[in-house]
Write an enzyme that holds these catalytic residues in place. Structure first.
Site, PDB file in Angstrom:
ATOM      1  N   SER A 122      43.202  51.153  46.545  1.00 38.14           N
ATOM      2  CA  SER A 122      41.988  52.200  45.885  1.00 38.14           C
ATOM      3  C   SER A 122      40.911  52.404  47.017  1.00 38.14           C
ATOM      4  O   SER A 122      39.955  53.265  46.846  1.00 38.14           O
ATOM      5  CB  SER A 122      41.992  51.740  44.661  1.00 38.14           C
ATOM      6  OG  SER A 122      41.139  50.423  44.606  1.00 38.14           O
ATOM      7  N   TYR A 123      40.476  51.298  47.891  1.00 42.73           N
ATOM      8  CA  TYR A 123      39.447  51.426  48.890  1.00 42.73           C
ATOM      9  C   TYR A 123      39.777  52.858  49.663  1.00 42.73           C
ATOM     10  O   TYR A 123      40.576  52.997  50.484  1.00 42.73           O
ATOM     11  CB  TYR A 123      39.315  50.479  49.657  1.00 42.73           C
ATOM     12  CG  TYR A 123      39.096  48.913  49.196  1.00 42.73           C
ATOM     13  CD1 TYR A 123      38.719  49.087  47.637  1.00 42.73           C
ATOM     14  CD2 TYR A 123      39.277  47.765  49.481  1.00 42.73           C
ATOM     15  CE1 TYR A 123      38.358  47.769  47.122  1.00 42.73           C
ATOM     16  CE2 TYR A 123      38.779  46.706  49.187  1.00 42.73           C
ATOM     17  CZ  TYR A 123      38.499  46.626  47.637  1.00 42.73           C
ATOM     18  OH  TYR A 123      38.087  45.573  47.184  1.00 42.73           O
ATOM     19  N   ALA A 124      38.695  53.614  49.163  1.00 43.75           N
ATOM     20  CA  ALA A 124      38.783  55.194  50.111  1.00 43.75           C
ATOM     21  C   ALA A 124      39.979  55.513  50.023  1.00 43.75           C
ATOM     22  O   ALA A 124      40.435  56.500  50.980  1.00 43.75           O
ATOM     23  CB  ALA A 124      38.269  54.903  51.742  1.00 43.75           C
TER      24      ALA A 124
END
Length: 320
Positions: free
Chosen positions: A52-54
């Site tokens: 889900s990071y970036a």
């Protein structure tokens, strides 16, 4: 840099992990490359990321760096799944299909056939725990993940999933927020991990950047607290209690002739239940002081003073 075992498993990781939450968003390829070089040169091995990071951008950047400049064997990768992207934002979803689909997408972005540690990013109150466990079991049995664990689970859920898992496979670790500004896991999560042989990875050990002292007098224009998408992340730690703890850290760092983040990290790493602390930075320059922290040993008087100023209330049923 020293290494430590994750709980009672055979997995050894560097005492600091390189956090990549801002990679590809606030940290570009060049800065990320500089950070990774610096981290590996200091003896670090563990890179922490999440699908889900970036929206996958962090994993993709890591994959590019490993393809261009480093061998996969130089690093250990920890990533997370269980937050599904929708048009209205992220939704917690630890169902089997979402978990495994996300893992496959992560592996493709990372350019590897396995991750060293795969975590359920957040507790899902709607998916049966056995279904999530089945996804973890499939990941390990298929070789796509070497070890599995959880992240941001409350104490009761940590104990539940570890107890139900048994050895099919065992839950190796939990990754939780932990710092002088946030010691909540000491109430129930830490006792659960001790009883069940799990290791603890500390995310945001610098109190979301506040323990660096950068917010003592004002909010810098280029800081997370001034960022449109991260200001709410930092805001909870800009109160009077946090200010008192930051001052104590600053006094200690001045006396020792080191940076405040070195003191804050050294305090976290001295906790016997912490295997590794995840440090993230926007630039290599910001990362540099943190890399010295594993070698700093705080005198007992300093450690006790920091314990006291940051102590949390323990009441029923933890203490009677």
């Amino acid at each position: 840099m020293q290494r430590a075992r994750i709980g009672t498993t055979g997995l050894e990781v560097s005492r600091l992990a390189l956090g990549t939450m801002t990679w590809s968003r606030d940290t570009d390829d060049g800065e990320a490359a500089d950070q990774l070089d610096l981290f590996l040169d200091a003896g670090g091995t563990l890179i922490d990321t999440a699908a889900s990071y970036a929206d996958g951008g962090s994993e993709a950047l890591i994959g590019r760096l490993l393809t261009a400049a480093h061998s996969r064997g130089d690093v250990q990768i920890c990533t997370k799944a269980g937050i599904r992207r929708t048009r209205s934002g992220g939704v917690v979803d630890a169902s089997r299909d979402t978990m495994l689909d996300t893992l496959d997408a992560s592996l493709e972005r990372l350019g590897t056939d396995h991750v060293d540690l795969w975590l359920v990013h957040q507790h899902d109150a709607t998916t049966p725990i056995d279904e999530t466990l089945h996804a973890l079991e499939i990941a390990v049995n298929s070789g796509r993940a070497r070890y599995v664990g959880v992240s941001n689970f409350p104490g009761w859920a940590t104990a539940q999933i570890a107890a139900l898992a048994g050895r099919r496979p065992s839950i190796a670790a939990t990754e939780m927020e932990y710092s002088l500004l946030q010691r909540g896991i000491e109430r129930e999560v830490v006792p659960a991990t001790k009883a069940l042989g799990m290791g603890v990875l500390a995310w945001s050990p610098l109190g979301r950047g506040v323990l660096t002292g950068k917010y003592r007098h004002a909010i810098p224009a280029d800081s997370r607290a001034a960022s449109e998408h991260l200001s709410g992340f930092v805001a909870p730690y800009l109160d009077d209690r946090a200010g008192s703890i930051v001052e104590a850290v600053s006094i200690a760092s001045d006396g020792l002739g080191v940076q405040p983040q070195e003191v804050a990290l050294a305090w976290v790493l001295a906790r016997p239940f912490i295997a590794s602390a995840v440090v993230g930075a926007r630039t290599a320059e910001q990362l540099t002081p943190s890399l010295a922290a594993p070698d700093l040993r705080l005198a007992s008087a300093i450690a006790e003073a920091l314990d006291e100023v940051s102590a949390i209330d323990l009441g029923y049923p933890e203490r009677r």
